[in-house]
Write a protein that holds these residues in place. Sequence first.
Motif, mmCIF file in Angstrom:
data_model
loop_
_atom_site.group_PDB
_atom_site.id
_atom_site.type_symbol
_atom_site.label_atom_id
_atom_site.label_comp_id
_atom_site.label_asym_id
_atom_site.label_seq_id
_atom_site.Cartn_x
_atom_site.Cartn_y
_atom_site.Cartn_z
ATOM 1 N N TYR B 161 -47.999 37.211 -22.989
ATOM 2 C CA TYR B 161 -47.288 35.602 -22.897
ATOM 3 C C TYR B 161 -46.284 35.568 -21.897
ATOM 4 C CZ TYR B 161 -50.538 34.249 -26.543
ATOM 5 O OH TYR B 161 -51.715 34.029 -27.497
ATOM 6 N N ASP B 163 -45.237 36.923 -19.340
ATOM 7 C CA ASP B 163 -45.662 37.201 -17.990
ATOM 8 C C ASP B 163 -46.389 35.926 -17.682
ATOM 9 O OD1 ASP B 163 -44.602 39.591 -17.813
ATOM 10 O OD2 ASP B 163 -46.393 40.516 -17.921
ATOM 11 N N VAL B 164 -47.279 35.298 -18.447
ATOM 12 C CA VAL B 164 -48.072 33.886 -17.931
ATOM 13 C C VAL B 164 -46.961 32.844 -18.029
ATOM 14 C CG1 VAL B 164 -49.963 32.545 -18.782
ATOM 15 C CG2 VAL B 164 -50.372 34.908 -18.956
ATOM 16 N N ASP B 167 -44.946 33.071 -14.978
ATOM 17 C CA ASP B 167 -45.652 32.759 -13.651
ATOM 18 C C ASP B 167 -45.696 31.525 -13.562
ATOM 19 O OD1 ASP B 167 -47.494 32.497 -11.659
ATOM 20 O OD2 ASP B 167 -48.095 34.679 -11.928
ATOM 21 N N GLU B 169 -47.015 29.461 -11.347
ATOM 22 C CA GLU B 169 -48.138 28.975 -10.629
ATOM 23 C C GLU B 169 -49.251 28.724 -11.673
ATOM 24 O OE1 GLU B 169 -50.292 30.685 -7.190
ATOM 25 O OE2 GLU B 169 -48.168 31.142 -6.559
ATOM 26 N N ILE B 170 -49.177 29.578 -12.590
ATOM 27 C CA ILE B 170 -50.177 29.534 -13.665
ATOM 28 C C ILE B 170 -49.747 28.494 -14.818
ATOM 29 C CG2 ILE B 170 -51.060 30.787 -15.693
ATOM 30 C CD1 ILE B 170 -51.032 33.112 -13.819
#
Lengths: 133, 399
Positions: B161, B163-164, B167, B169-170
């Motif tokens: 979670y 990491d996402v 990020d 861009e995500i």
Amino acid sequence: MNKKILIIDDDEDFVAITKTIFESKSFQCVSAYSAKEGLQKIKEENPDLIIVDVMMEDMTAGFRLVNTLRTAEEGSEYNAYSNIPLLMVTVFEDVTKIDIQKKAGTTLLPVDEFMRKPVKPRELLTKAEKMLA
Amino acid sequence: MKKEFKILIIDDEAAIRDSCSQVLSKEGYFTETAEDGSVGLEKAKETKPDLVLVDLKMPGISGMEVLESLKDIDPDIVSIVITGYATIESAVEAMKLGAYDYIPKPFTPDELRLITRRGLEKRRLLLETSALRQEKKQMEENFISLVTHELRSPLIAVKQYFDVILDEEISGKLKEKQKEMLSRASERIDGLMKLVNDWLQMMGIREDEVAKRTQAFDLKPLLKEAIELLKPLADKSDVALQLKSLDDIPRAYGDKITLKHVFMNIISNGIKYNRKEGKVTVSLREEGGLLAVDIADTGMGIPEESLPLIFDQFYRVRGKGTRKLIGTGLGLSIARKIVEAHKGQIKVHSTLGKGSTFTVLLPKAQQSRKQNKSAKKVHKKGAGLNFNPTSIKGGQRNE
């Protein structure tokens, strides 16, 4: 048409995270929460790429799913799906004492790619895009 | 439920065999007889007896040799020596080889019954101990896989979670402050994951597993590989790595997988606890019949009072130089556990402000086999002298 990715994992969080990652790039995602459900979904959805976990119903459910697909001969209900690109993921590390990473792509582990969890979002995207190209 | 015990009688005198067999069958035991050592050992392999009566003086294989071979068939077998020459010397010798007791000829049926009963009581205890040990091993193994899955899975989910979210861009743009806090939280999860992994590894190191993979090999390429794998870390920390070795070094005897882990751990410590533009020198040499690997750094050194503690689990040297470094305090205890499983030794020498040198001593290829063998014999002798049931406990603790 957007490419369709099937995510098979009994960990709901992993499915949710993976969905978020792929949907950010406008991929279409479908999910299954067991190997059994996964096989069913493969027939229903005919995905372009499958992401599958190792340990689900039991320690090796993912391995068996992979084998069922890859060894499906003519006449078998999975024959039409036996060449879908497969990416395997697992939390397992040293306990098995086998370096599965190196076995990916061999008859022992007939998947196209193998990743250890936690997977890096960027790495996952790159790998998937390459497999779908 | 009463277990039916099996008793094997090995004696070249038919009269002794038959009378023993008769007396013991009447007691409800299952008996078998053999007229010499080799037949006896064959039958022992087949029927797996609980107790063996062995005559010391027989033609062919001697009673002493039979005693030794019996232990290989089943280490928990109880053997009682029948001796015609009731000399203390031969009885003591037999005890050393693992016999539980001895009975001098001639003996009465009552004496035989008594000594057999005592021997079987010992056997019952040995079997119970071995079942418990087996159960403990099973529990440990189950525990490890349970911990692996149940402890790592949620950590990995949390990490994913982060990491996402991180990020952009995500997940979209984050405020600077949010990003900073989430990054730190993510690092702490990394630390916790490392701890779980290290701890699982620690539980997983077992002498028998290491022994299974043990082979003769050259240390130099292994050290080279460890150094190469750590080069990126060294570059990042501005530390130079160097390998020094004589050309003609005997091969080591050990398990490459776990030993590589040992060297990588000590070298990476040398890098982490070093100064800028410092260096880590790895050298391979011989010392007193063993192979020695020195890993010398030019770092902050270890305070004298901490030296005896650094190999303890979860111990970390506290100081202003170490506060910012993430570590689990398990690395060196894992290293020591591995080296000791190799019958090797790990030592440290340190000067504050100048650096530390860790020395790993390992057996050489040829020699180590002999060493292991003699070590085994010593152990056997020790086990053979355990007469009373209370000493089983001691043996158990040593496992």
